[in-house]
Motif scaffolding. Sequence first.
Motif, PDB file in Angstrom:
ATOM      1  N   ALA A  50      38.393  29.252  33.162  1.00  0.00           N
ATOM      2  CA  ALA A  50      38.998  30.463  34.166  1.00  0.00           C
ATOM      3  C   ALA A  50      39.278  31.556  33.527  1.00  0.00           C
ATOM      4  O   ALA A  50      39.109  31.764  32.199  1.00  0.00           O
ATOM      5  CB  ALA A  50      40.246  29.514  34.398  1.00  0.00           C
ATOM      6  N   ASP A  51      39.237  32.736  34.137  1.00  0.00           N
ATOM      7  CA  ASP A  51      39.463  34.091  33.821  1.00  0.00           C
ATOM      8  C   ASP A  51      40.815  34.589  34.662  1.00  0.00           C
ATOM      9  O   ASP A  51      40.429  34.847  35.726  1.00  0.00           O
ATOM     10  CB  ASP A  51      38.230  35.079  33.948  1.00  0.00           C
ATOM     11  CG  ASP A  51      38.688  36.373  33.513  1.00  0.00           C
ATOM     12  OD1 ASP A  51      39.581  36.500  32.949  1.00  0.00           O
ATOM     13  OD2 ASP A  51      37.470  37.117  33.249  1.00  0.00           O
ATOM     14  N   TYR A  52      41.797  34.898  33.986  1.00  0.00           N
ATOM     15  CA  TYR A  52      42.866  35.512  34.644  1.00  0.00           C
ATOM     16  C   TYR A  52      43.108  37.020  34.629  1.00  0.00           C
ATOM     17  O   TYR A  52      43.928  37.417  35.458  1.00  0.00           O
ATOM     18  CB  TYR A  52      44.061  34.743  34.144  1.00  0.00           C
ATOM     19  CG  TYR A  52      44.042  33.164  34.637  1.00  0.00           C
ATOM     20  CD1 TYR A  52      44.165  32.773  35.749  1.00  0.00           C
ATOM     21  CD2 TYR A  52      43.734  32.269  33.419  1.00  0.00           C
ATOM     22  CE1 TYR A  52      44.039  31.254  36.132  1.00  0.00           C
ATOM     23  CE2 TYR A  52      43.779  31.001  33.711  1.00  0.00           C
ATOM     24  CZ  TYR A  52      44.000  30.394  34.981  1.00  0.00           C
ATOM     25  OH  TYR A  52      43.855  29.224  35.282  1.00  0.00           O
ATOM     26  N   GLY A  53      42.030  37.655  34.181  1.00  0.00           N
ATOM     27  CA  GLY A  53      41.824  39.034  34.596  1.00  0.00           C
ATOM     28  C   GLY A  53      42.939  39.933  33.681  1.00  0.00           C
ATOM     29  O   GLY A  53      43.699  39.523  32.824  1.00  0.00           O
ATOM     30  N   PHE A  54      43.009  41.100  33.801  1.00  0.00           N
ATOM     31  CA  PHE A  54      43.768  42.182  33.376  1.00  0.00           C
ATOM     32  C   PHE A  54      44.670  42.743  34.393  1.00  0.00           C
ATOM     33  O   PHE A  54      44.113  43.230  35.558  1.00  0.00           O
ATOM     34  CB  PHE A  54      42.858  43.381  32.695  1.00  0.00           C
ATOM     35  CG  PHE A  54      42.119  42.952  31.374  1.00  0.00           C
ATOM     36  CD1 PHE A  54      42.877  43.169  30.092  1.00  0.00           C
ATOM     37  CD2 PHE A  54      40.920  42.702  31.241  1.00  0.00           C
ATOM     38  CE1 PHE A  54      42.390  42.629  28.966  1.00  0.00           C
ATOM     39  CE2 PHE A  54      40.521  42.158  30.269  1.00  0.00           C
ATOM     40  CZ  PHE A  54      41.037  42.372  28.997  1.00  0.00           C
ATOM     41  N   ASP A  55      46.105  42.823  34.252  1.00  0.00           N
ATOM     42  CA  ASP A  55      46.991  43.516  35.007  1.00  0.00           C
ATOM     43  C   ASP A  55      46.667  44.933  35.171  1.00  0.00           C
ATOM     44  O   ASP A  55      46.590  45.411  33.907  1.00  0.00           O
ATOM     45  CB  ASP A  55      48.385  42.903  34.700  1.00  0.00           C
ATOM     46  CG  ASP A  55      48.434  41.400  34.740  1.00  0.00           C
ATOM     47  OD1 ASP A  55      48.427  40.791  35.696  1.00  0.00           O
ATOM     48  OD2 ASP A  55      48.601  40.872  33.494  1.00  0.00           O
ATOM     49  N   ALA A  56      46.989  45.393  36.117  1.00  0.00           N
ATOM     50  CA  ALA A  56      47.009  46.951  36.539  1.00  0.00           C
ATOM     51  C   ALA A  56      45.952  47.568  35.618  1.00  0.00           C
ATOM     52  O   ALA A  56      46.109  48.589  34.604  1.00  0.00           O
ATOM     53  CB  ALA A  56      48.183  47.637  36.070  1.00  0.00           C
ATOM     54  N   PRO A  57      44.663  47.177  35.864  1.00  0.00           N
ATOM     55  CA  PRO A  57      43.547  47.669  35.004  1.00  0.00           C
ATOM     56  C   PRO A  57      43.272  49.123  34.724  1.00  0.00           C
ATOM     57  O   PRO A  57      43.038  49.574  33.776  1.00  0.00           O
ATOM     58  CB  PRO A  57      42.301  46.924  35.480  1.00  0.00           C
ATOM     59  CG  PRO A  57      42.468  46.610  36.992  1.00  0.00           C
ATOM     60  CD  PRO A  57      43.921  46.391  37.122  1.00  0.00           C
TER      61      PRO A  57
ATOM     62  N   SER B 177      43.197  45.450  44.562  1.00  0.00           N
ATOM     63  CA  SER B 177      42.355  45.473  43.302  1.00  0.00           C
ATOM     64  C   SER B 177      43.205  46.544  42.140  1.00  0.00           C
ATOM     65  O   SER B 177      42.706  46.378  40.948  1.00  0.00           O
ATOM     66  CB  SER B 177      41.101  46.377  43.831  1.00  0.00           C
ATOM     67  OG  SER B 177      41.283  47.395  44.350  1.00  0.00           O
ATOM     68  N   LYS B 178      44.002  47.305  42.491  1.00  0.00           N
ATOM     69  CA  LYS B 178      44.685  48.205  41.277  1.00  0.00           C
ATOM     70  C   LYS B 178      45.705  47.466  40.829  1.00  0.00           C
ATOM     71  O   LYS B 178      46.054  47.758  39.537  1.00  0.00           O
ATOM     72  CB  LYS B 178      45.388  49.142  42.097  1.00  0.00           C
ATOM     73  CG  LYS B 178      46.628  48.879  42.954  1.00  0.00           C
ATOM     74  CD  LYS B 178      47.537  49.992  43.438  1.00  0.00           C
ATOM     75  CE  LYS B 178      48.622  49.725  44.325  1.00  0.00           C
ATOM     76  NZ  LYS B 178      49.370  48.578  43.920  1.00  0.00           N
ATOM     77  N   ASP B 179      45.945  46.313  41.316  1.00  0.00           N
ATOM     78  CA  ASP B 179      47.124  45.179  40.536  1.00  0.00           C
ATOM     79  C   ASP B 179      46.604  44.408  39.465  1.00  0.00           C
ATOM     80  O   ASP B 179      47.238  43.885  38.763  1.00  0.00           O
ATOM     81  CB  ASP B 179      47.865  44.538  41.532  1.00  0.00           C
ATOM     82  CG  ASP B 179      48.876  45.510  42.162  1.00  0.00           C
ATOM     83  OD1 ASP B 179      48.949  46.484  42.015  1.00  0.00           O
ATOM     84  OD2 ASP B 179      49.174  44.976  43.363  1.00  0.00           O
ATOM     85  N   LEU B 180      45.332  43.742  39.805  1.00  0.00           N
ATOM     86  CA  LEU B 180      44.514  43.036  38.899  1.00  0.00           C
ATOM     87  C   LEU B 180      42.963  43.122  38.899  1.00  0.00           C
ATOM     88  O   LEU B 180      42.451  43.288  40.028  1.00  0.00           O
ATOM     89  CB  LEU B 180      45.019  41.455  39.244  1.00  0.00           C
ATOM     90  CG  LEU B 180      44.582  40.701  38.380  1.00  0.00           C
ATOM     91  CD1 LEU B 180      45.364  40.362  37.285  1.00  0.00           C
ATOM     92  CD2 LEU B 180      44.613  38.990  39.326  1.00  0.00           C
ATOM     93  N   SER B 181      42.231  42.862  37.682  1.00  0.00           N
ATOM     94  CA  SER B 181      41.047  43.026  37.631  1.00  0.00           C
ATOM     95  C   SER B 181      40.260  41.860  38.723  1.00  0.00           C
ATOM     96  O   SER B 181      40.705  40.946  38.477  1.00  0.00           O
ATOM     97  CB  SER B 181      40.395  43.075  36.467  1.00  0.00           C
ATOM     98  OG  SER B 181      40.907  41.986  35.772  1.00  0.00           O
ATOM     99  N   ASN B 182      39.212  42.203  39.249  1.00  0.00           N
ATOM    100  CA  ASN B 182      38.529  41.218  40.094  1.00  0.00           C
ATOM    101  C   ASN B 182      39.300  40.490  40.989  1.00  0.00           C
ATOM    102  O   ASN B 182      39.337  39.277  41.210  1.00  0.00           O
ATOM    103  CB  ASN B 182      37.586  40.271  39.177  1.00  0.00           C
ATOM    104  CG  ASN B 182      36.719  40.917  38.354  1.00  0.00           C
ATOM    105  OD1 ASN B 182      35.978  41.980  38.804  1.00  0.00           O
ATOM    106  ND2 ASN B 182      36.443  40.558  37.202  1.00  0.00           N
ATOM    107  N   ASN B 183      40.383  41.189  41.716  1.00  0.00           N
ATOM    108  CA  ASN B 183      41.351  40.369  42.414  1.00  0.00           C
ATOM    109  C   ASN B 183      40.860  40.033  43.920  1.00  0.00           C
ATOM    110  O   ASN B 183      40.852  41.122  44.725  1.00  0.00           O
ATOM    111  CB  ASN B 183      42.496  41.427  42.659  1.00  0.00           C
ATOM    112  CG  ASN B 183      43.939  40.738  42.779  1.00  0.00           C
ATOM    113  OD1 ASN B 183      43.670  39.210  43.045  1.00  0.00           O
ATOM    114  ND2 ASN B 183      45.153  41.244  43.003  1.00  0.00           N
TER     115      ASN B 183
END
Length: 246
Positions: A11-18, A125-131
């Motif tokens: 799993a990949d949980y991404g970056f917040d606010a990238p 999409s602004k809040d998390l990468s690949n959202n």
Amino acid sequence: MPQHATPPARADYGFDAPGIMLGLLLGGGAAVLMGCVIAALAPGAWRYAGMVLLLLGAVPLFFGLLMVVYAVVGKVRTREHILNLAKLRGDETVLDVGTGAGLLLVGAAKRTQRGKVIGIDLWASKDLSNNAAATTMRNVVAERVADRVEVQTGDARELAFPDASFDRVVSLLCIHNIEDKADQARACREIARVLKPGGRVVIGDYVPTHAYAAAFAGAGLTVMQSKPAFGVALSLMWIVVAEKPV
Ligand SMILES: C[S@@+](CC[C@H](N)C(=O)[O-])C[C@H]1O[C@@H](n2cnc3c(N)ncnc32)[C@H](O)[C@@H]1O
């Protein structure tokens, strides 16, 4: 929701606010670099200007690095802390508000073998990468919890569930994204509404959670805590816990 025949490896949980994270890292890093060069090479009083630039750049760079540390290490630590505070027995119905890539959703599902976990999000999409819901479902499948998880598009300000639907509501880094403070309070009232009597809500956010606590108290919940958890998140983090009286 489409599922993959072969689950992805991890799993990949991404970056917040990238966007904000990159801005802080690049802007701060560039200012620090330029400040160093000017302080080292410029003549006379220009050196002081270089030092000021270096110090001004160090602040955003520091916060950008904090965001990286949170994404790499703090995220999972915070998830486990929030789920510990949620006191799951294993048979609950759980709602994750602003689930993003499913960090709390998947964690809660792993702790509720006999329960059901629903994640809702607007997929900003602004809040998390690949959202996207598809990203979340990939993680759900990778973590092998798809049998008890549901992912829906929904708004925290207007939850599409009847009153008293959930034993637990959890949320991480979602509510601050709602721009209007009145709408943040509205989201908290919605959470209180869908919580069953005896149910518990645990919310983590990078801003103080006292206003959320006040909204919960106003909706009749008993607030157990609203306090910082910097040591857990290794970043800015406050956590509020409240219960709905039976
Ligand atoms: C910073 S991300 C955090 C995602 C996830 N909770 C985590 O900790 O990894 C914030 C999430 O809240 C969602 N969000 C923002 N406003 C929302 C709203 N009004 N209703 C539902 N979700 C919202 C965004 O789309 C995003 O996925």
